[in-house]
Design a protein around this motif. Sequence first.
Motif, PDB file in Angstrom:
ATOM      1  N   UNK A  96     -29.486 -16.818 -14.691  1.00 11.85           N
ATOM      2  CA  UNK A  96     -29.485 -16.753 -13.251  1.00 11.85           C
ATOM      3  C   UNK A  96     -30.713 -15.988 -12.734  1.00 11.85           C
ATOM      4  N   UNK A  97     -31.129 -14.983 -13.479  1.00  9.09           N
ATOM      5  CA  UNK A  97     -32.299 -14.206 -13.068  1.00  9.09           C
ATOM      6  C   UNK A  97     -33.565 -15.054 -13.119  1.00  9.09           C
ATOM      7  N   UNK A  98     -33.643 -15.947 -14.103  1.00 13.19           N
ATOM      8  CA  UNK A  98     -34.811 -16.814 -14.225  1.00 13.19           C
ATOM      9  C   UNK A  98     -34.927 -17.738 -13.025  1.00 13.19           C
ATOM     10  N   UNK A  99     -33.813 -18.269 -12.563  1.00 14.73           N
ATOM     11  CA  UNK A  99     -33.835 -19.155 -11.397  1.00 14.73           C
ATOM     12  C   UNK A  99     -34.289 -18.392 -10.164  1.00 14.73           C
ATOM     13  N   UNK A 100     -33.780 -17.185  -9.996  1.00 11.96           N
ATOM     14  CA  UNK A 100     -34.191 -16.360  -8.867  1.00 11.96           C
ATOM     15  C   UNK A 100     -35.676 -16.024  -8.951  1.00 11.96           C
ATOM     16  N   UNK A 101     -36.141 -15.694 -10.146  1.00 15.58           N
ATOM     17  CA  UNK A 101     -37.561 -15.393 -10.336  1.00 15.58           C
ATOM     18  C   UNK A 101     -38.427 -16.613 -10.028  1.00 15.58           C
ATOM     19  N   UNK A 102     -38.008 -17.783 -10.480  1.00 14.75           N
ATOM     20  CA  UNK A 102     -38.765 -19.005 -10.202  1.00 14.75           C
ATOM     21  C   UNK A 102     -38.803 -19.316  -8.704  1.00 14.75           C
ATOM     22  N   UNK A 103     -37.709 -19.081  -8.002  1.00 17.69           N
ATOM     23  CA  UNK A 103     -37.693 -19.298  -6.553  1.00 17.69           C
ATOM     24  C   UNK A 103     -38.635 -18.341  -5.837  1.00 17.69           C
ATOM     25  N   UNK A 104     -38.676 -17.096  -6.273  1.00 16.66           N
ATOM     26  CA  UNK A 104     -39.584 -16.117  -5.668  1.00 16.66           C
ATOM     27  C   UNK A 104     -41.036 -16.506  -5.938  1.00 16.66           C
ATOM     28  N   UNK A 105     -41.336 -16.904  -7.164  1.00 20.35           N
ATOM     29  CA  UNK A 105     -42.701 -17.309  -7.508  1.00 20.35           C
ATOM     30  C   UNK A 105     -43.111 -18.548  -6.708  1.00 20.35           C
TER      31      UNK A 105
END
Length: 94
Positions: free
Chosen positions: A1-10
Amino acid sequence: MRWILLLLVVAGVAGYFTRPEEPAMRSAAEAVLSDPATLGELMQGVGAQVAGDRQYNNYYVAAKYTVSLSDAPVVECWGAFTQVQCQRVEEAAQ
């Protein structure tokens, strides 16, 4: 879930820094106006060149550019990630 959030921020940060600015949107809209397919589109293009209203809207990660003639949109452009997509607005059926 953290990876998805990180990808959205990037993706959001990348979209913010690569959003097309007004000159790029204006030149794409002018290219559409200068390529009429019918006599009516030619007259709209001439009218928009002379008396058209132009509006640039900044949506942080995307942008919208509209060319209007007599409060009716003639060309509408959307841009994001340095890409601009413009098209003529079809008249609504009455």
